[in-house]
Design an enzyme around this catalytic site. Structure first.
Site, PDB file in Angstrom:
ATOM      1  N   CYS A 202       1.093  -1.274   0.168  1.00 37.47           N
ATOM      2  CA  CYS A 202      -0.065   0.131  -0.025  1.00 37.47           C
ATOM      3  C   CYS A 202       0.900   1.267  -0.017  1.00 37.47           C
ATOM      4  O   CYS A 202       2.035   1.191   0.272  1.00 37.47           O
ATOM      5  CB  CYS A 202      -0.877  -0.058   1.208  1.00 37.47           C
ATOM      6  SG  CYS A 202      -0.026  -0.210   2.890  1.00 37.47           S
ATOM      7  N   PRO A 203       0.397   2.462  -0.440  1.00 38.73           N
ATOM      8  CA  PRO A 203       1.226   3.599  -0.380  1.00 38.73           C
ATOM      9  C   PRO A 203       1.267   4.028   1.111  1.00 38.73           C
ATOM     10  O   PRO A 203       0.626   3.691   1.875  1.00 38.73           O
ATOM     11  CB  PRO A 203       0.363   4.571  -1.128  1.00 38.73           C
ATOM     12  CG  PRO A 203      -1.106   4.019  -1.141  1.00 38.73           C
ATOM     13  CD  PRO A 203      -0.989   2.715  -0.750  1.00 38.73           C
ATOM     14  N   ARG A 231       7.034   1.219   1.457  1.00 42.83           N
ATOM     15  CA  ARG A 231       7.651   2.671   1.930  1.00 42.83           C
ATOM     16  C   ARG A 231       8.124   2.170   3.395  1.00 42.83           C
ATOM     17  O   ARG A 231       7.073   1.433   4.004  1.00 42.83           O
ATOM     18  CB  ARG A 231       6.845   3.742   1.866  1.00 42.83           C
ATOM     19  CG  ARG A 231       6.646   4.260   0.423  1.00 42.83           C
ATOM     20  CD  ARG A 231       7.878   4.776   0.088  1.00 42.83           C
ATOM     21  NE  ARG A 231       7.743   5.586  -1.203  1.00 42.83           N
ATOM     22  CZ  ARG A 231       7.979   4.796  -2.365  1.00 42.83           C
ATOM     23  NH1 ARG A 231       8.197   3.759  -2.641  1.00 42.83           N
ATOM     24  NH2 ARG A 231       7.848   5.405  -3.632  1.00 42.83           N
ATOM     25  N   GLU A 260      15.397   6.125   5.294  1.00 45.14           N
ATOM     26  CA  GLU A 260      16.296   5.949   4.424  1.00 45.14           C
ATOM     27  C   GLU A 260      16.958   6.924   3.549  1.00 45.14           C
ATOM     28  O   GLU A 260      18.095   6.790   2.911  1.00 45.14           O
ATOM     29  CB  GLU A 260      15.614   4.687   3.368  1.00 45.14           C
ATOM     30  CG  GLU A 260      14.652   5.386   2.582  1.00 45.14           C
ATOM     31  CD  GLU A 260      13.902   4.348   1.763  1.00 45.14           C
ATOM     32  OE1 GLU A 260      13.419   3.413   2.081  1.00 45.14           O
ATOM     33  OE2 GLU A 260      13.872   4.749   0.258  1.00 45.14           O
ATOM     34  N   HIS A 292      16.192  -0.155  -1.189  1.00 46.93           N
ATOM     35  CA  HIS A 292      15.107   0.502  -2.118  1.00 46.93           C
ATOM     36  C   HIS A 292      15.665  -0.001  -3.814  1.00 46.93           C
ATOM     37  O   HIS A 292      15.453   0.917  -4.540  1.00 46.93           O
ATOM     38  CB  HIS A 292      14.956   1.881  -2.256  1.00 46.93           C
ATOM     39  CG  HIS A 292      13.535   2.058  -2.564  1.00 46.93           C
ATOM     40  ND1 HIS A 292      12.731   3.104  -1.411  1.00 46.93           N
ATOM     41  CD2 HIS A 292      12.915   1.923  -3.567  1.00 46.93           C
ATOM     42  CE1 HIS A 292      11.848   3.254  -2.091  1.00 46.93           C
ATOM     43  NE2 HIS A 292      11.588   2.535  -3.404  1.00 46.93           N
TER      44      HIS A 292
HETATM   45  P1  NAI Z   1      -1.421   1.346  -6.284  1.00 44.23           P
HETATM   46  O1  NAI Z   1      -1.738   2.636  -6.168  1.00 44.23           O
HETATM   47  O2  NAI Z   1      -1.683   0.553  -8.043  1.00 44.23           O
HETATM   48  O3  NAI Z   1      -1.908   0.171  -5.269  1.00 44.23           O
HETATM   49  C1  NAI Z   1      -1.874   0.660  -3.986  1.00 44.23           C
HETATM   50  C2  NAI Z   1      -3.080  -0.042  -3.322  1.00 44.23           C
HETATM   51  O4  NAI Z   1      -2.937   0.141  -1.676  1.00 44.23           O
HETATM   52  C3  NAI Z   1      -4.304   0.348  -3.795  1.00 44.23           C
HETATM   53  O5  NAI Z   1      -5.193  -0.510  -4.384  1.00 44.23           O
HETATM   54  C4  NAI Z   1      -5.217   1.161  -2.623  1.00 44.23           C
HETATM   55  O6  NAI Z   1      -6.608   0.867  -2.436  1.00 44.23           O
HETATM   56  C5  NAI Z   1      -4.350   0.550  -1.474  1.00 44.23           C
HETATM   57  N1  NAI Z   1      -4.288   1.390  -0.312  1.00 44.23           N
HETATM   58  C6  NAI Z   1      -4.652   2.577   0.099  1.00 44.23           C
HETATM   59  N2  NAI Z   1      -4.785   2.878   1.364  1.00 44.23           N
HETATM   60  C7  NAI Z   1      -4.579   1.605   1.880  1.00 44.23           C
HETATM   61  C8  NAI Z   1      -4.627   1.215   3.230  1.00 44.23           C
HETATM   62  N3  NAI Z   1      -4.844   2.088   4.070  1.00 44.23           N
HETATM   63  N4  NAI Z   1      -4.455  -0.062   3.557  1.00 44.23           N
HETATM   64  C9  NAI Z   1      -4.328  -0.877   2.470  1.00 44.23           C
HETATM   65  N5  NAI Z   1      -4.165  -0.598   1.266  1.00 44.23           N
HETATM   66  C10 NAI Z   1      -4.489   0.571   1.190  1.00 44.23           C
HETATM   67  O7  NAI Z   1       0.171   1.235  -6.025  1.00 44.23           O
HETATM   68  P2  NAI Z   1       1.297   0.112  -6.621  1.00 44.23           P
HETATM   69  O8  NAI Z   1       2.077   0.602  -7.808  1.00 44.23           O
HETATM   70  O9  NAI Z   1       0.868  -1.179  -6.532  1.00 44.23           O
HETATM   71  O10 NAI Z   1       2.628   0.355  -5.593  1.00 44.23           O
HETATM   72  C11 NAI Z   1       2.408   0.025  -4.303  1.00 44.23           C
HETATM   73  C12 NAI Z   1       3.384   0.950  -3.469  1.00 44.23           C
HETATM   74  O11 NAI Z   1       4.644   0.203  -3.798  1.00 44.23           O
HETATM   75  C13 NAI Z   1       3.766   2.676  -3.697  1.00 44.23           C
HETATM   76  O12 NAI Z   1       2.952   3.354  -3.129  1.00 44.23           O
HETATM   77  C14 NAI Z   1       5.076   2.643  -3.281  1.00 44.23           C
HETATM   78  O13 NAI Z   1       5.380   2.972  -2.026  1.00 44.23           O
HETATM   79  C15 NAI Z   1       5.644   1.393  -3.296  1.00 44.23           C
HETATM   80  N6  NAI Z   1       6.663   1.009  -4.627  1.00 44.23           N
HETATM   81  C16 NAI Z   1       8.119   0.518  -3.903  1.00 44.23           C
HETATM   82  C17 NAI Z   1       9.125   0.294  -4.965  1.00 44.23           C
HETATM   83  C18 NAI Z   1      10.280   0.098  -4.664  1.00 44.23           C
HETATM   84  O14 NAI Z   1      11.128  -0.088  -5.417  1.00 44.23           O
HETATM   85  N7  NAI Z   1      10.563  -0.746  -3.413  1.00 44.23           N
HETATM   86  C19 NAI Z   1       8.825   0.437  -6.471  1.00 44.23           C
HETATM   87  C20 NAI Z   1       7.417   0.857  -6.761  1.00 44.23           C
HETATM   88  C21 NAI Z   1       6.392   1.271  -5.754  1.00 44.23           C
END
Ligand code: NAI
Length: 326
Positions: A202-203, A231, A260, A292
């Site tokens: 989740c974000p 995150r 980080e 990361h």
């Molecule tokens: P996305 O926007 O497609 O999905 C995020 C999901 O989290 C959504 O379905 C949303 O409804 C849900 N959400 C919102 N509030 C929530 C809560 N309180 N509890 C549970 N779920 C909740 O985003 P995506 O592309 O799946 O990315 C997720 C996260 O991964 C990003 O926000 C970013 O922080 C992280 N990320 C990390 C990377 C890395 O290299 N380590 C690379 C890309 C993303």
């Protein structure tokens, strides 16, 4: 149009330079991270391009606006490091790369889970020293165990496919459940209580900050495996350390860390790092902490560079800003 890139490394130049040139943008790569003091590097530029640990808080955003910047291009999906209100107030458009390669992060997360479960990181170190003992390296079969996925967006969905491929019983929590998907949604407490593996997708928002805390850790099964590739702020580091000290976790895979921005992506091997939480997390034998890098595949880098430059192109050409963050 001129774009100032912050927090860049040699690999950013490789992917961004040719596409920027092709689209007619003039770009300057800075190694410094964006913050209120380095915003001046963008003086006279139309846009800045920033990454996960740049600080586009209110002060930095106001300075960027003073210096004539009209666009903030995030070369990532998350945008918790940008003060959107300040940007809107100053007429700065903020765009991101909402989806570049969800598989890159999901595959990496599974890698962390497998490694901490079967202690592959420890076995690697042992055999390099001709220590062929497998004492202490026992894991569990994932087949038939329960995996709890928090956040079922693009990455969470990829993760669910992978976990199901391991014949795991997958349960998930998302405040905005996707009814079109074949996902067994449960409440958050059920995730904590029933999962053998918990993975965060989740974000980082006000609601999700420290979603893993003392209370949620206490609810978890003993010997749970936790993965966080989303995150750092999702996990209360103190509570995690406390849990590790109490042997709550069989394994913890972290690709992100609350503090980080001071350390990740930098070679500090010759420095005296004094962050005791970071020192502890790198020392626990059942924790793998990486810097990361879950996104870091060829496919993801290419997609990030293309979409970031397309975002700028859409702004320049007065087209629809599909990846605008509102
Ligand atoms: P996305 O926007 O497609 O999905 C995020 C999901 O989290 C959504 O379905 C949303 O409804 C849900 N959400 C919102 N509030 C929530 C809560 N309180 N509890 C549970 N779920 C909740 O985003 P995506 O592309 O799946 O990315 C997720 C996260 O991964 C990003 O926000 C970013 O922080 C992280 N990320 C990390 C990377 C890395 O290299 N380590 C690379 C890309 C993303």
């Amino acid at each position: 149009m001129k774009i100032a890139f912050y927090d860049t490394k040699p690999y950013d130049k490789i992917w961004f330079e040719p596409i920027a040139r092709e689209k007619g943008f003039e770009i300057t790569f800075h190694e410094s991270k964006l913050n209120e003091n380095t915003a001046v590097l963008a003086y006279g530029y139309d846009a800045v391009c920033i990454f996960v640990n740049d600080d586009a808080g209110e002060k930095a955003v106001n300075k960027l606006a003073d210096y004539g910047v009209k666009v903030i291009l995030l070369r990532c999906a998350g945008f918790n490091n940008v003060n959107l209100k300040a940007a809107e107030k100053r007429g700065i458009k903020v765009m991101r790369v909402p989806s570049y390669s969800p598989s890159s992060v999901a595959e990496y997360t599974m890698g962390l889970i497998l490694a901490v479960n079967r202690k592959i990181h420890r076995a690697y170190v042992r055999t390099r020293d001709f220590n062929f003992s497998i004492n202490g390296l026992m894991g569990i079969d994932l087949n038939g165990k329960t995996a709890g996925v928090i956040g079922t967006g693009k990455i969470g969905q990829e993760m669910i496919k992978i976990l199901k491929g391991f014949s795991m019983n997958v349960i998930a929590y998302d405040p905005y459940p996707n009814k079109d998907l074949d996902i067994n949604y449960v409440d958050l407490d059920t995730i904590f209580k029933e999962s053998d593996v918990i993975t965060l997708h989740c974000p980082l928002t006000k609601e999700t900050r420290h979603i893993i805390n003392e209370k949620s850790i206490n609810m978890m099964k003993d010997d749970v495996i936790l993965a966080n590739t989303s995150r750092g702020g999702l996990v209360d580091t103190q509570a995690l350390i406390e849990g590790l000290n109490k042997n709550k976790f069989a394994g913890v895979g972290l690709d992100v860390y609350e503090e980080e921005d001071e350390y990740f992506f930098e070679d500090l091997s010759n420095e005296n790092v004094t962050d005791t939480d970071l020192i502890k997390l790198t020392a626990y034998r059942n924790v793998i902490l990486t810097s990361h890098q879950a996104f870091f595949t060829k496919e993801a880098m290419m997609a990030i560079a293309e979409v970031t430059m397309e975002n700028m192109e859409a702004y320049r050409d007065g087209e629809n800003l599909n990846n605008l963050i509102k």
